[in-house]
Scaffold this motif. Sequence first.
Motif, PDB file in Angstrom:
ATOM      1  N   GLN A  55     -11.239  -4.718 -10.485  1.00 23.73           N
ATOM      2  CA  GLN A  55     -10.120  -3.937 -11.039  1.00 23.73           C
ATOM      3  C   GLN A  55     -10.570  -2.476 -10.484  1.00 23.73           C
ATOM      4  N   GLN A  56     -11.750  -2.140 -10.313  1.00 27.62           N
ATOM      5  CA  GLN A  56     -11.995  -0.424  -9.756  1.00 27.62           C
ATOM      6  C   GLN A  56     -11.610  -0.705  -8.312  1.00 27.62           C
ATOM      7  N   ASN A  57     -11.911  -1.725  -7.510  1.00 29.07           N
ATOM      8  CA  ASN A  57     -11.417  -1.800  -6.096  1.00 29.07           C
ATOM      9  C   ASN A  57      -9.847  -1.700  -6.047  1.00 29.07           C
ATOM     10  N   ASP A  58      -9.292  -2.481  -6.775  1.00 29.40           N
ATOM     11  CA  ASP A  58      -7.765  -2.773  -6.782  1.00 29.40           C
ATOM     12  C   ASP A  58      -7.323  -1.043  -7.008  1.00 29.40           C
ATOM     13  N   VAL A  59      -7.617  -0.391  -7.956  1.00 32.35           N
ATOM     14  CA  VAL A  59      -7.407   0.890  -8.215  1.00 32.35           C
ATOM     15  C   VAL A  59      -7.530   1.703  -7.070  1.00 32.35           C
ATOM     16  N   THR A  60      -8.653   1.846  -6.103  1.00 34.39           N
ATOM     17  CA  THR A  60      -8.769   2.442  -4.871  1.00 34.39           C
ATOM     18  C   THR A  60      -7.751   2.268  -4.012  1.00 34.39           C
ATOM     19  N   LYS A  61      -7.597   0.817  -3.699  1.00 34.42           N
ATOM     20  CA  LYS A  61      -6.580   0.476  -2.833  1.00 34.42           C
ATOM     21  C   LYS A  61      -5.180   1.140  -2.923  1.00 34.42           C
ATOM     22  N   GLN A  63      -4.587   3.810  -4.807  1.00 32.10           N
ATOM     23  CA  GLN A  63      -4.530   5.282  -4.780  1.00 32.10           C
ATOM     24  C   GLN A  63      -4.616   5.354  -3.124  1.00 32.10           C
ATOM     25  N   GLU A  64      -5.171   4.608  -2.447  1.00 33.45           N
ATOM     26  CA  GLU A  64      -4.906   4.803  -1.014  1.00 33.45           C
ATOM     27  C   GLU A  64      -3.573   4.578  -0.522  1.00 33.45           C
ATOM     28  N   ARG A  65      -3.044   3.500  -1.060  1.00 31.02           N
ATOM     29  CA  ARG A  65      -1.552   3.059  -0.601  1.00 31.02           C
ATOM     30  C   ARG A  65      -0.696   4.291  -1.159  1.00 31.02           C
ATOM     31  N   ILE A  66      -0.839   4.852  -2.316  1.00 30.26           N
ATOM     32  CA  ILE A  66       0.321   5.960  -2.690  1.00 30.26           C
ATOM     33  C   ILE A  66       0.024   7.328  -1.972  1.00 30.26           C
ATOM     34  N   ILE A  67      -1.034   7.297  -1.207  1.00 34.61           N
ATOM     35  CA  ILE A  67      -1.405   8.581  -0.318  1.00 34.61           C
ATOM     36  C   ILE A  67      -0.873   8.513   0.994  1.00 34.61           C
ATOM     37  N   ASP A  69       1.495   5.773   1.941  1.00 34.21           N
ATOM     38  CA  ASP A  69       2.935   5.412   1.856  1.00 34.21           C
ATOM     39  C   ASP A  69       3.540   5.710   0.551  1.00 34.21           C
ATOM     40  N   PRO A  70       3.998   6.731   0.017  1.00 34.97           N
ATOM     41  CA  PRO A  70       4.286   7.095  -1.203  1.00 34.97           C
ATOM     42  C   PRO A  70       5.442   6.195  -1.840  1.00 34.97           C
ATOM     43  N   ASP A  71       6.295   5.451  -0.916  1.00 30.10           N
ATOM     44  CA  ASP A  71       7.409   4.963  -1.204  1.00 30.10           C
ATOM     45  C   ASP A  71       7.138   3.613  -1.521  1.00 30.10           C
ATOM     46  N   SER A  72       5.924   2.784  -1.027  1.00 27.99           N
ATOM     47  CA  SER A  72       5.672   1.527  -1.363  1.00 27.99           C
ATOM     48  C   SER A  72       5.277   1.345  -2.556  1.00 27.99           C
ATOM     49  N   VAL A  73       4.709   2.325  -3.255  1.00 20.76           N
ATOM     50  CA  VAL A  73       4.073   2.195  -4.445  1.00 20.76           C
ATOM     51  C   VAL A  73       4.662   2.719  -5.565  1.00 20.76           C
ATOM     52  N   ASP A  74       4.839   2.233  -6.862  1.00 24.37           N
ATOM     53  CA  ASP A  74       5.449   3.070  -8.039  1.00 24.37           C
ATOM     54  C   ASP A  74       4.366   3.780  -8.727  1.00 24.37           C
ATOM     55  N   VAL A  75       4.663   4.789  -9.151  1.00 27.46           N
ATOM     56  CA  VAL A  75       3.795   5.701  -9.726  1.00 27.46           C
ATOM     57  C   VAL A  75       3.239   4.900 -11.309  1.00 27.46           C
ATOM     58  N   HIS A  76       4.019   4.198 -11.929  1.00 25.12           N
ATOM     59  CA  HIS A  76       3.770   3.509 -13.051  1.00 25.12           C
ATOM     60  C   HIS A  76       2.689   2.596 -12.908  1.00 25.12           C
ATOM     61  N   ASP A  77       2.872   1.714 -11.634  1.00 29.27           N
ATOM     62  CA  ASP A  77       1.711   0.834 -11.534  1.00 29.27           C
ATOM     63  C   ASP A  77       0.348   1.502 -11.132  1.00 29.27           C
ATOM     64  N   VAL A  78       0.477   2.439 -10.581  1.00 24.04           N
ATOM     65  CA  VAL A  78      -0.814   3.198 -10.338  1.00 24.04           C
ATOM     66  C   VAL A  78      -1.494   3.699 -11.626  1.00 24.04           C
ATOM     67  N   THR A  79      -0.628   4.205 -12.601  1.00 27.78           N
ATOM     68  CA  THR A  79      -1.165   4.691 -13.978  1.00 27.78           C
ATOM     69  C   THR A  79      -1.682   3.454 -14.597  1.00 27.78           C
ATOM     70  N   VAL A  80      -0.903   2.402 -14.598  1.00 27.63           N
ATOM     71  CA  VAL A  80      -1.412   1.301 -15.501  1.00 27.63           C
ATOM     72  C   VAL A  80      -2.528   0.412 -14.881  1.00 27.63           C
ATOM     73  N   ALA A  81      -2.716   0.605 -13.528  1.00 30.95           N
ATOM     74  CA  ALA A  81      -3.949   0.026 -12.816  1.00 30.95           C
ATOM     75  C   ALA A  81      -5.103   0.892 -13.165  1.00 30.95           C
ATOM     76  N   MET A  82      -4.986   2.302 -13.404  1.00 31.53           N
ATOM     77  CA  MET A  82      -6.048   3.239 -13.496  1.00 31.53           C
ATOM     78  C   MET A  82      -6.330   3.036 -15.033  1.00 31.53           C
ATOM     79  N   SER A  83      -5.361   2.747 -15.750  1.00 27.66           N
ATOM     80  CA  SER A  83      -5.878   2.756 -17.343  1.00 27.66           C
ATOM     81  C   SER A  83      -6.641   1.406 -17.723  1.00 27.66           C
TER      82      SER A  83
END
Length: 110
Positions: A55-61, A63-67, A69-83
């Motif tokens: 799970q920690q590695n998935d969050v890192t990936k 986060q890298e994707r949102i930096i 290519d921001p259009d490929s990742v939804d912000v909500h998915d990042v928030t849920v994964a981090m939580s």
Amino acid sequence: MKIEEFGTLQMVRTNEQHFGNSAIKGTNLNQTQKTTGNKSFQDFLLEAMNTVNTQQNDVTKIQERIITDPDSVDVHDVTVAMSKARMSLNLAHSVIERLVSSWNEITTTR
């Protein structure tokens, strides 16, 4: 109760005085032994730690994707994964603290 990361949780009645008159729904002693596959406590802990690490590695990936290519990742998915990763890390921390304190109590009460 079922938690996907940890498999099914089963209650096993080992003391005859605790059997009572009614059975636990969906639980059978033989079924419990089959689902656990005779895993040791160490195997369960290592499996749980691997899940937390994944799970920690998935969050890192993510986060890298949102930096990059921001259009490929939804912000909500990042928030849920981090939580989710934070919650699993806090749970692992609590379990480790309780294991250490229990071990200290066992060794001091000889």
